[in-house]
Design a protein around this motif. Structure first.
Motif, PDB file in Angstrom:
ATOM      1  N   LEU A 398     -22.567 -70.956 -12.280  1.00 58.68           N
ATOM      2  CA  LEU A 398     -22.414 -72.289 -13.063  1.00 58.68           C
ATOM      3  C   LEU A 398     -24.535 -72.261 -12.685  1.00 58.68           C
ATOM      4  O   LEU A 398     -24.708 -72.413 -11.695  1.00 58.68           O
ATOM      5  N   GLY A 399     -25.406 -72.547 -13.017  1.00 57.15           N
ATOM      6  CA  GLY A 399     -26.886 -72.352 -12.927  1.00 57.15           C
ATOM      7  C   GLY A 399     -27.401 -73.112 -12.902  1.00 57.15           C
ATOM      8  O   GLY A 399     -27.024 -74.094 -12.823  1.00 57.15           O
ATOM      9  N   ILE A 400     -28.291 -72.924 -12.456  1.00 56.78           N
ATOM     10  CA  ILE A 400     -29.420 -74.112 -12.096  1.00 56.78           C
ATOM     11  C   ILE A 400     -29.166 -75.170 -13.611  1.00 56.78           C
ATOM     12  O   ILE A 400     -29.453 -76.650 -12.593  1.00 56.78           O
ATOM     13  N   PRO A 401     -29.927 -74.694 -14.030  1.00 55.91           N
ATOM     14  CA  PRO A 401     -29.647 -76.348 -15.473  1.00 55.91           C
ATOM     15  C   PRO A 401     -28.588 -77.118 -15.498  1.00 55.91           C
ATOM     16  O   PRO A 401     -28.775 -78.294 -15.009  1.00 55.91           O
ATOM     17  N   ARG A 402     -27.292 -75.675 -15.558  1.00 60.89           N
ATOM     18  CA  ARG A 402     -26.361 -76.829 -15.084  1.00 60.89           C
ATOM     19  C   ARG A 402     -26.026 -77.184 -14.093  1.00 60.89           C
ATOM     20  O   ARG A 402     -25.373 -78.872 -14.317  1.00 60.89           O
TER      21      ARG A 402
END
Length: 461
Positions: A398-402
């Motif tokens: 779950l990436g930072i932008p998400r």
């Protein structure tokens, strides 16, 4: 405390003298720029894969004009730092992520890293080195920079020898027993070989039902091997030695002794820690920044987060008094910098509480970094804080932008927010994870913010 510190330094002069062996380098903090290295490689058993991306946490302590070196750069996290936390005009450098060498060593030996650090030193007039764990590699880097520039370089931490000792669970157990009393630590033994370890394990299991073998200079439960009476039943010394060494080597142990053999405490209700700052002895006494309760997971007790402690007044006073005595002794022996002391709080069959000191983290930690970061971002120490560092149920990263999109208005924004969730590091590249702190004007509100954050993330994954 003075007498004990003097005796320790007399028996092992390098506790104090090893900080004076680096021409052009001083212990302390200068007025110029700072370099932050959050690398955990250097702690026994820690590999680059185990450390993951948590070396970014120390970037939250950086100010304009500073530099941060990480193993693997994350442009998304750097953008988050700038947009939400106002951490701008900071130079980020990427080391060789898979290289098993500590990043501080890479900074000294790699021209691609050394050159920009030398440039920063010359522009700022002085440079202070902040390491997650202060080792000889950090002091060697400081000396190399000072020699190349002819300018002062500071190390914001203890001498290499002092750092090694305070992070050694056996050394800490010995001094804690002397300072806080023989009943203040769990039954523990030094084992200088496999047969000795097997014998001590068998003895302690008979008494308590469970034993633990620890690599004394590791951290985060990486070197904890737990044994129950059922696991030892019917095993002779040779079989037990073989099983112990097999499990230790599977954890990355390379055969060094002594190892710690102790009881695995039963009846543990809480795992408190005392977060401290130890200035130079000439600058005042140790300062207690806060009492926390740690949350641990798994059979080996892996750190998963922390919050301000909820303890009885008597327990708080005992923890604080013991910590101040231990901190004063460390300070007199030459320690400088952040330090935290971990304990367990047990409930005895009689109903009474018992405090057992377990270890010292003579370094930055998963609690002290977010506490210092939140204090800097808010302009004051938060009255409520919850820290989480754990994997999520979803296997997909779950990436930072998400994460930012999901958390939305819950996120703390510097200069605009009085409360919120602060992301502390990028997620693990191969699995969903969250390393964050919720800060607020009260502990109940911080708990509610973190609960809301988990609800949103759980719904999204």
């Amino acid at each position: 405390m003075d007498a004990i510190a003097d005796r320790l330094a007399r028996d092992e002069p390098a506790l104090r003298t090893s900080r004076d062996l680096w021409p052009g380098v001083q212990q302390g903090t200068g007025s110029g720029a700072s370099l932050f290295i959050g690398d955990q490689v250097g702690i026994a058993l820690f590999t680059p894969e185990m450390a993951g991306t948590r070396d970014y946490r120390m970037a939250l302590l950086a100010k304009p004009g500073d530099a941060v070196v990480v193993r693997q750069r994350s442009p998304d996290f750097e953008a988050y730092l700038a947009e939400y936390l106002g951490i701008r005009q900071v130079r980020f450098l990427g080391a060789q992520g898979a290289d098993p060498a500590p990043v501080a060593k890479q900074c000294r030996t790699s021209p691609a890293l050394f050159a920009p650090l030398l440039e920063l030193l010359r522009a700022a007039g002085s440079l202070t080195l902040h390491g997650y764990l202060v080792t000889g590699h950090l002091w060697q880097l400081a000396q190399a920079l000072a020699a190349a520039a002819g300018l002062p370089v500071y190390v914001a931490g203890p001498s290499p020898r002092m750092s090694r000792r305070v992070n050694d669970k056996l050394w800490f157990w010995d001094v804690a027993r002397e300072i806080a009393g023989p009943e203040s630590v769990p039954p523990t033994a030094f084992a200088f070989g496999p047969a000795a370890a097997a014998g001590q394990m068998a003895r302690l299991v008979r008494v308590s039902g469970q034993a633990v073998v620890k690599v004394p200079d590791s951290a985060g439960a990486a070197g904890n091997i737990r044994f129950s009476a059922a696991q030892l039943e019917g095993l002779g010394t040779a079989a037990l030695c073989g099983q112990l060494e097999q499990r230790l080597r599977a954890a990355g142990w390379e055969g060094g002794y002594p190892v710690l053999v102790g009881v695995w405490e039963s009846g543990v209700e809480k795992s408190p820690s005392v977060q401290m700052w130890l200035p130079h002895a000439s600058e005042g006494p140790p300062e207690i920044l806060g009492l926390f309760e740690q949350r641990v997971q798994g059979r080996e007790g892996k750190f998963a987060g922390a919050r301000y402690a909820s303890l009885t007044r008597e327990t708080e006073e005992t923890l604080a008094a013991d910590a101040m005595r231990l901190g004063a002794m460390f300070q007199k022996a030459g320690y400088f910098g952040p330090c935290s002391l971990d304990a367990v709080l047990r409930r005895l069959p009689s109903g009474a509480e018992q405090i057992h000191w377990i270890e010292c983290n003579g370094r930055w930690s998963g609690v002290s970094i977010p506490l210092a970061a939140a204090t800097g971002l808010m302009g004051r120490q938060p009255e409520g804080i919850v820290i989480v560092q754990q994997n999520l149920e979803s296997e997909a990263p779950l990436g930072i932008p998400r994460q930012c999109s999901i958390l939305g208005d819950l996120l703390f924004r510097r200069g605009q927010s009085s409360e919120g969730v602060i992301l502390l590091s990028p997620p693990h590249p191969l699995r969903a994870s969250l390393n964050a702190a919720a800060v607020a004007a009260g502990q109940a509100r911080a708990e509610a913010l973190m609960e809301a954050a988990f609800e949103r993330i759980s719904a999204a994954v």
